[in-house]
Design an enzyme around this catalytic site. Structure first.
Site, PDB file in Angstrom:
ATOM      1  N   SER A 186      -4.443   6.305  13.009  1.00  0.00           N
ATOM      2  CA  SER A 186      -4.264   6.386  14.457  1.00  0.00           C
ATOM      3  C   SER A 186      -5.607   6.397  15.186  1.00  0.00           C
ATOM      4  O   SER A 186      -6.659   6.678  14.605  1.00  0.00           O
ATOM      5  CB  SER A 186      -3.475   7.646  14.814  1.00  0.00           C
ATOM      6  OG  SER A 186      -4.247   8.800  14.533  1.00  0.00           O
ATOM      7  N   GLU A 190      -9.442  -2.096   5.139  1.00  0.00           N
ATOM      8  CA  GLU A 190      -8.226  -2.305   5.932  1.00  0.00           C
ATOM      9  C   GLU A 190      -8.549  -2.339   7.422  1.00  0.00           C
ATOM     10  O   GLU A 190      -8.101  -3.233   8.148  1.00  0.00           O
ATOM     11  CB  GLU A 190      -7.216  -1.194   5.658  1.00  0.00           C
ATOM     12  CG  GLU A 190      -5.947  -1.333   6.495  1.00  0.00           C
ATOM     13  CD  GLU A 190      -4.987  -0.162   6.329  1.00  0.00           C
ATOM     14  OE1 GLU A 190      -3.796  -0.342   6.610  1.00  0.00           O
ATOM     15  OE2 GLU A 190      -5.441   0.929   5.930  1.00  0.00           O
ATOM     16  N   GLN A 204       0.832  -1.206   0.000  1.00  0.00           N
ATOM     17  CA  GLN A 204       0.000   0.000   0.000  1.00  0.00           C
ATOM     18  C   GLN A 204       0.866   1.254   0.000  1.00  0.00           C
ATOM     19  O   GLN A 204       1.710   1.426   0.875  1.00  0.00           O
ATOM     20  CB  GLN A 204      -0.899  -0.015   1.238  1.00  0.00           C
ATOM     21  CG  GLN A 204      -1.797   1.191   1.404  1.00  0.00           C
ATOM     22  CD  GLN A 204      -2.585   1.114   2.714  1.00  0.00           C
ATOM     23  OE1 GLN A 204      -2.129   0.537   3.692  1.00  0.00           O
ATOM     24  NE2 GLN A 204      -3.764   1.691   2.721  1.00  0.00           N
ATOM     25  N   GLY A 205       0.682   2.121  -0.977  1.00  0.00           N
ATOM     26  CA  GLY A 205       1.410   3.378  -1.042  1.00  0.00           C
ATOM     27  C   GLY A 205       0.506   4.539  -0.679  1.00  0.00           C
ATOM     28  O   GLY A 205      -0.068   5.174  -1.571  1.00  0.00           O
ATOM     29  N   TYR A 206       0.374   4.820   0.603  1.00  0.00           N
ATOM     30  CA  TYR A 206      -0.486   5.905   1.075  1.00  0.00           C
ATOM     31  C   TYR A 206       0.329   6.990   1.784  1.00  0.00           C
ATOM     32  O   TYR A 206       0.513   8.079   1.279  1.00  0.00           O
ATOM     33  CB  TYR A 206      -1.555   5.351   2.026  1.00  0.00           C
ATOM     34  CG  TYR A 206      -2.826   4.887   1.359  1.00  0.00           C
ATOM     35  CD1 TYR A 206      -2.814   4.282   0.113  1.00  0.00           C
ATOM     36  CD2 TYR A 206      -4.054   5.037   1.991  1.00  0.00           C
ATOM     37  CE1 TYR A 206      -3.985   3.840  -0.492  1.00  0.00           C
ATOM     38  CE2 TYR A 206      -5.234   4.609   1.399  1.00  0.00           C
ATOM     39  CZ  TYR A 206      -5.189   4.008   0.165  1.00  0.00           C
ATOM     40  OH  TYR A 206      -6.354   3.578  -0.425  1.00  0.00           O
ATOM     41  N   SER A 207       0.820   6.679   2.996  1.00  0.00           N
ATOM     42  CA  SER A 207       1.482   7.688   3.824  1.00  0.00           C
ATOM     43  C   SER A 207       2.763   8.209   3.184  1.00  0.00           C
ATOM     44  O   SER A 207       3.462   7.483   2.465  1.00  0.00           O
ATOM     45  CB  SER A 207       1.818   7.109   5.203  1.00  0.00           C
ATOM     46  OG  SER A 207       0.645   6.762   5.902  1.00  0.00           O
ATOM     47  N   SER A 222       3.982  -1.144   4.167  1.00  0.00           N
ATOM     48  CA  SER A 222       3.979  -2.476   4.779  1.00  0.00           C
ATOM     49  C   SER A 222       4.359  -3.536   3.750  1.00  0.00           C
ATOM     50  O   SER A 222       3.716  -3.675   2.715  1.00  0.00           O
ATOM     51  CB  SER A 222       2.599  -2.800   5.351  1.00  0.00           C
ATOM     52  OG  SER A 222       2.194  -1.808   6.267  1.00  0.00           O
TER      53      SER A 222
END
Length: 406
Positions: A387, A254, A137-140, A172
């Site tokens: 979070s 998720e 996953q390429g998010y943050s 991840s």
């Protein structure tokens, strides 16, 4: 008047499928794998499967039962929700585990089934269903964590392809992944509306991955750098500017998985009951009860919370399989699951005392060293996947109807 045979006939409308599932599982699950947890996690590196593991994975993949409710046209099982429950019951009965997993199953696959084109589904879903490809996953990004919409990784339109430049972090399993589903910026003049959902081949020139070592000693997350990476236009999911909508939907999947039996909660709450561990380390009184009355009460409270949580997860999972899919309620489950996981880890260390703080050496058992790492790893559960503070905001706005006040 009914005949004796008719009276003896099973009344369960799913009896025929239950019999089919039971026979198939008995014929295909290698006996050596029964009651062995071997599911694929995005946070675990690949390993060479044993012949039994390879055979079991292939059998489940060919049958489509690793993703039982996905459409058969794309390699899924094509089962109804009721049939999937029966399959799960029959697998649990003989200790069979699902070898088909990872981010492709728990996050990307369900999202692509909803938003992807027919060509994209045909290309990607069958390979996920057969466990042939690992996704990350390429998010943050370094400057876009809680405020994800501030992401800056840019996909420049070059006609028949995009040219991608930027950085992602906390990727991840990025060092083991074949493919990446990423949120990228395609319009710098808009914030949310300028984000698109793009599929990137991790073997493409210009992709560089650097694992991040955590305090638990593992390196499941990465910094990922993209320098002039060419991505075909066919890899755009949805339309340009629709990435924020698609990305939020994926996050619901998720959070559902992270809180569910197949995710963090299920893995970290599994194993020997803490009450049993406590008796081994703390001893019992004349009546066979844990000697420490205060610890005994806290363990009872924890086990009650855990049992209620797992039962609620089962109900939520059934509701999520409806056409509406997972809802904002997954934010509640994610927060509750994180608290219970961290409570268990803290209790485990308290029970073991100094033995539960070992890092290495002959003076500690394998279980004691695992407890230390589990305790440290658990600190991240309330951060990754969004979070606890972010989940509280979602609950306040989307469930309780509370709005921001100017």
């Amino acid at each position: 008047m009914a005949t004796a045979a008719e009276l003896d006939a099973p009344t369960d409308p799913l009896a025929a499928f239950r019999s089919e599932a039971r026979d198939w599982l008995a014929a295909n699950l290698p006996k050596a794998l029964a009651h062995k947890d071997g599911g694929l996690s995005a946070l675990e590196g690949p390993h060479d499967p044993t012949p039994d593991e390879a055979a079991w994975t292939k059998a489940m993949g060919d049958k489509g039962w690793g993703v039982p409710t996905w459409p058969a046209a794309y390699g899924g099982g094509g089962l109804s929700r009721a049939e999937a429950r029966v399959l799960q019951e029959e697998m649990a009965r003989i200790g069979a585990w699902n070898p088909i997993g990872g981010m492709g199953v728990m996050m990307f696959g369900p999202t692509l089934l909803e938003y992807g084109t027919e060509d994209q589904k045909q290309e990607h879903i069958p390979r996920i269903a057969r466990n042939e490809v690992r996704w990350c996953q390429g998010y943050s990004e370094p400057g876009a964590g809680s405020d994800l919409a501030s992401l800056q990784m840019f996909a420049e339109d070059k006609g028949d392809h995009y040219l991608v430049n930027g950085q992602k972090t906390w990727t991840s399993g990025g060092q083991w992944a074949d493919k990446c589903f990423a949120l990228v910026r395609t319009d710098k003049t808009k914030k949310h509306e300028g984000i698109s959902f793009l599929l990137i081949d991790m073997t493409s020139p210009g992709v560089e991955v650097k694992p991040i070592r955590l305090i638990s000693g593992s390196s499941p997350f990465c910094e990922t750098f993209f320098t002039d990476v060419k991505v075909p236009k066919d890899n755009l999911v949805g339309r340009e500017g629709e990435g924020w909508t698609i990305g939020k939907r994926l996050l619901q999947h998720e959070r559902s998985s992270l809180s569910g039996g197949g995710g963090s909660a299920g893995r970290m709450l599994a194993g020997k009951p803490l009450s049993q561990v406590a008796k081994e380390y703390r001893g019992t009184d004349a009546e066979g009860r844990l000697s420490d009355a205060d610890l005994r009460m806290r363990l009872i409270r924890h086990e009650m919370d855990t049992r209620a949580f797992m039962l609620t997860l089962r109900r939520a999972a059934l509701e999520a399989k409806s056409n509406s899919g997972p809802s904002a309620a997954t934010s509640i489950m994610k927060n509750v699951g994180a608290r219970i996981i961290q409570d268990r880890a803290e209790l485990g260390v308290e029970i073991m005392g100094m033995a539960g703080l070992g890092w290495e050496g002959e003076g500690f058992s394998e279980a004691e060293l695992a407890q230390t790492r589990t305790w440290l790893w658990g600190k991240a559960v309330s951060i990754y996947g969004g979070s606890s503070e972010i989940q509280n905001n979602i609950v306040a706005k989307r469930i309780l109807g509370m709005l921001d006040h100017q």
